[in-house]
Scaffold this active site. Structure first.
Site, PDB file in Angstrom:
ATOM      1  N   TYR A  61       0.788  -1.245  -0.122  1.00  0.00           N
ATOM      2  CA  TYR A  61       0.054  -0.027  -0.020  1.00  0.00           C
ATOM      3  C   TYR A  61       1.038   1.193  -0.071  1.00  0.00           C
ATOM      4  O   TYR A  61       1.721   1.644   0.780  1.00  0.00           O
ATOM      5  CB  TYR A  61      -0.889  -0.085   1.104  1.00  0.00           C
ATOM      6  CG  TYR A  61      -1.960  -1.033   1.186  1.00  0.00           C
ATOM      7  CD1 TYR A  61      -2.327  -1.892  -0.065  1.00  0.00           C
ATOM      8  CD2 TYR A  61      -2.487  -1.346   2.603  1.00  0.00           C
ATOM      9  CE1 TYR A  61      -3.223  -2.783   0.106  1.00  0.00           C
ATOM     10  CE2 TYR A  61      -3.564  -2.405   2.569  1.00  0.00           C
ATOM     11  CZ  TYR A  61      -3.750  -2.736   1.260  1.00  0.00           C
ATOM     12  OH  TYR A  61      -4.889  -4.100   1.382  1.00  0.00           O
ATOM     13  N   GLY A  62       0.379   2.010  -1.082  1.00  0.00           N
ATOM     14  CA  GLY A  62       1.590   3.267  -1.161  1.00  0.00           C
ATOM     15  C   GLY A  62       2.818   2.853  -1.338  1.00  0.00           C
ATOM     16  O   GLY A  62       3.953   3.566  -0.882  1.00  0.00           O
TER      17      GLY A  62
END
Length: 334
Positions: A61-62
């Site tokens: 994530y990210g």
């Protein structure tokens, strides 16, 4: 807030989890809607103010910044480590679920989160290229080393989950105690195999996308929100079944009006009525967390649950993979 425990542990978790996919620096165009560091800090602290202590993120994530932002928020406000439960995931990385990859990725995750251990470490998908024994042995070792307190799995087929549990049991290793699968009123395919297996084995359910990318939070299919405009992943999950799903959405709206609550709260109340422990809320606004927290007080009758479910028809599989992606990420993530 209401609370439960991760099975087989004394780890107390709220009946809602905060989804870390909403946080970080966008690594791909699909995630241009996620929150920056300051916004993430506000969301994390607002969740804690509401009594939500369970945070779910992932190494991907990210590109790791989701873990960083959550960790920085907890450190900045000096939140005692034992007051929160943190879950993260591994798979969408070099080496997938090999022993080497798991050992490398857990160290990166712990460093980014600024913690010595994870409460729950989840395999993000099933790895078709590595022996199950290698993966389960590596996960077991993480628990023995104290880096992880419990392990879980995410979207996969029922037989795959059962096979992994069987290998762990046969070798005397730690087994999965949590399942993070794709489950909501618009997508119930796991009710056929995976969910019954989990319930049979006492594995807790912590579904992602409990509001179907926002479709269960509004009476219309399309939305003008930034996420709706740019999130190709969510569109690939749901747009192909729009005509199938609109009758269900209509019934959610009807019950929301009857109870004088929001549609999202009816959708979450259905989750708990189905035996879910902690649905994961991918919130980008504090109000969304407020609404979710209030939903724990709503109880649907068996007749209301049946009314919501009655229009459902079989859907294409969305979540479990038939093979490892050619690249690191699924093809619908641009």
């Amino acid at each position: 807030m209401k609370y439960s425990y991760i099975p087989g542990t004394d780890i107390k978790i709220s009946k809602l989890a905060v989804g870390g996919m909403s946080f970080g620096i966008p690594a791909v165009k699909t995630y241009r809607w996620i929150l920056d560091e300051n916004q993430t800090d506000k969301m994390v602290q607002h969740a804690l103010d509401l009594g939500i202590n369970f945070f779910d993120t992932a190494n991907v994530y990210g590109a790791g910044t989701s873990e960083e932002f959550i960790g920085k928020s907890l450190k900045k406000h000096q939140i005692p480590r034992d007051q929160v439960a943190i879950a993260s995931k591994v798979y969408f990385n070099d080496g997938r679920l090999s022993k080497e990859a798991i050992n490398r990725e857990i160290d990166g995750t712990l460093k980014r989160l600024g913690t010595d251990y994870l409460d729950l470490y989840i395999i993000h998908r099933f790895d078709y290229d590595r022996p199950i024994e290698e993966t389960m042995a590596a996960l077991n070792n993480l628990i023995e080393e104290g880096k992880v307190r419990a392990i879980g799995a995410s979207a996969m087929y029922g037989y795959q989950f059962q096979n992994m549990q069987h290998i762990a049991e046969k070798n005397g290793w730690h087994q999965f105690v949590a399942m993070e699968n794709h489950y909501n009123l618009l997508y119930r395919e796991d009710e056929r195999e995976l969910i019954p297996i989990c319930k049979q084995d006492g594995v807790m359910l912590m579904p992602y996308s409990p509001l179907a990318g926002g479709h269960l939070a509004r009476s219309t299919w399309d939305s003008s929100s930034k996420r709706s405009q740019v999130d190709t992943s969510a569109r690939s999950k749901y747009d192909h079944a729009e005509q199938q799903d609109l009758p269900i959405i209509k019934r959610v709206a009807e019950l929301a009006e009857k109870h004088n609550v929001k549609m999202s709260q009816i959708a979450l109340a259905w989750q708990w009525a189905k035996g879910v422990t902690a649905p994961i809320i991918g919130a980008t606004k504090e109000q969304y967390l407020d609404d979710a927290a209030k939903a724990v007080e709503i109880e649907l009758t068996p007749d209301e649950v049946a009314y919501l479910e009655e229009p459902y028809t079989a859907h294409e599989i969305v979540g479990a993979l038939d093979k490892n992606p050619d690249g690191l990420l699924p093809k619908d993530v641009k």
